[in-house]
Design a protein around this motif. Structure first.
Motif, short mmCIF file in Angstrom:
data_model
loop_
_atom_site.label_atom_id
_atom_site.label_comp_id
_atom_site.label_asym_id
_atom_site.label_seq_id
_atom_site.Cartn_x
_atom_site.Cartn_y
_atom_site.Cartn_z
N ALA A 4 14.73 1.20 16.32
CA ALA A 4 13.46 -0.01 16.20
C ALA A 4 12.79 0.68 15.20
CB ALA A 4 12.61 0.08 18.05
N PRO A 5 12.29 0.26 14.36
CA PRO A 5 11.28 0.97 13.68
C PRO A 5 9.64 1.60 14.46
CG PRO A 5 11.08 -1.27 13.24
CD PRO A 5 11.97 -1.18 13.52
N MET A 6 9.61 2.68 13.71
CA MET A 6 8.25 3.24 14.60
C MET A 6 7.58 4.05 12.91
SD MET A 6 9.74 4.56 18.25
CE MET A 6 8.46 5.19 18.29
N VAL A 7 6.51 4.27 13.08
CA VAL A 7 5.22 4.52 12.04
C VAL A 7 5.69 6.28 12.16
CG1 VAL A 7 2.84 4.97 11.49
CG2 VAL A 7 3.91 3.24 11.72
N GLN A 39 13.30 0.24 -5.89
CA GLN A 39 13.56 -0.39 -6.53
C GLN A 39 12.90 -1.00 -7.75
OE1 GLN A 39 13.99 -4.09 -5.47
NE2 GLN A 39 15.30 -3.43 -3.67
N LYS A 40 13.36 -1.98 -8.50
CA LYS A 40 12.43 -1.74 -9.90
C LYS A 40 11.33 -1.98 -9.78
CE LYS A 40 16.40 0.37 -12.69
NZ LYS A 40 16.22 1.45 -12.36
N SER A 41 10.88 -3.78 -8.82
CA SER A 41 10.13 -4.56 -8.71
C SER A 41 10.19 -5.57 -7.64
CB SER A 41 9.84 -5.54 -10.31
OG SER A 41 11.56 -6.28 -10.23
N PHE A 42 9.34 -6.05 -7.40
CA PHE A 42 9.28 -6.32 -5.98
C PHE A 42 8.51 -7.94 -6.09
CE2 PHE A 42 8.61 -1.99 -4.68
CZ PHE A 42 9.75 -1.96 -3.04
N HIS A 43 9.78 -9.04 -6.63
CA HIS A 43 9.29 -10.31 -6.81
C HIS A 43 8.76 -11.63 -5.96
CE1 HIS A 43 11.03 -9.52 -10.81
NE2 HIS A 43 12.22 -9.00 -10.14
N VAL A 44 8.82 -10.95 -4.62
CA VAL A 44 8.15 -11.76 -3.75
C VAL A 44 7.65 -11.03 -2.62
CG1 VAL A 44 10.42 -13.46 -2.69
CG2 VAL A 44 11.00 -10.89 -1.94
N TRP A 45 6.73 -10.01 -3.06
CA TRP A 45 5.30 -9.21 -2.23
C TRP A 45 5.04 -10.04 -1.08
CZ3 TRP A 45 0.42 -8.95 -2.96
CH2 TRP A 45 -0.06 -9.70 -3.88
N LYS A 46 4.65 -10.89 -2.06
CA LYS A 46 3.39 -11.97 -1.64
C LYS A 46 3.90 -12.15 0.09
CE LYS A 46 0.66 -13.17 -5.52
NZ LYS A 46 -0.03 -14.42 -5.97
N SER A 47 5.23 -13.25 -0.38
CA SER A 47 5.22 -13.23 1.41
C SER A 47 6.31 -12.47 2.15
CB SER A 47 6.57 -14.70 0.86
OG SER A 47 7.78 -13.59 0.64
N ASN A 48 6.16 -10.92 1.50
CA ASN A 48 7.13 -9.67 2.53
C ASN A 48 5.95 -9.19 2.11
OD1 ASN A 48 9.54 -11.17 2.69
ND2 ASN A 48 9.99 -10.77 0.73
N PHE A 49 4.42 -8.70 2.80
CA PHE A 49 3.63 -7.44 2.53
C PHE A 49 4.22 -7.43 3.72
CE2 PHE A 49 1.21 -11.59 3.10
CZ PHE A 49 0.21 -10.78 3.94
N PHE A 50 2.89 -6.03 4.42
CA PHE A 50 2.58 -5.25 5.45
C PHE A 50 1.58 -4.84 5.31
CE2 PHE A 50 5.10 -2.96 3.87
CZ PHE A 50 4.93 -1.00 4.15
N LEU A 51 0.90 -4.78 7.14
CA LEU A 51 -0.32 -4.18 6.68
C LEU A 51 -0.21 -2.77 7.63
CD1 LEU A 51 -3.71 -3.58 6.42
CD2 LEU A 51 -4.25 -5.49 8.28
N LEU A 52 -0.90 -1.75 7.23
CA LEU A 52 -1.18 -0.81 7.92
C LEU A 52 -2.73 -0.56 8.33
CD1 LEU A 52 0.90 2.42 5.94
CD2 LEU A 52 1.88 0.79 8.24
N ASN A 53 -2.58 -0.27 10.45
CA ASN A 53 -3.86 -0.01 10.68
C ASN A 53 -4.13 1.15 11.20
OD1 ASN A 53 -6.34 -0.03 11.89
ND2 ASN A 53 -5.15 -2.00 12.93
N GLN A 54 -4.84 2.18 10.22
CA GLN A 54 -5.43 3.56 10.83
C GLN A 54 -6.03 3.43 11.69
OE1 GLN A 54 -3.12 6.47 9.41
NE2 GLN A 54 -2.04 4.59 8.93
#
Length: 55
Positions: A4-7, A39-54
């Protein structure tokens, strides 16, 4: 790998980096590389972003 992915696990490999007002993650120098070809670029970054809440 069925892990499982964890911070806490993410922070083992990467650290927050700020350069010219932009934030990104850089690999910690003390651990082995887990991504051999970055990765050299992220062409679909708008549909694959995430937010980190600190909080």
């Amino acid at each position: 790998m069925d892990i499982a992915p964890m911070v806490e696990r993410f922070r083992v490999f990467y650290q927050l980096h700020c350069s010219q007002g932009f934030y990104s993650f850089t690999q910690r120098p003390s651990v082995k590389k887990i991504i051999l070809t970055p990765q050299k670029s992220f062409h679909v970054w708008k549909s694959n972003f995430f937010l980190l809440n600190q909080e």
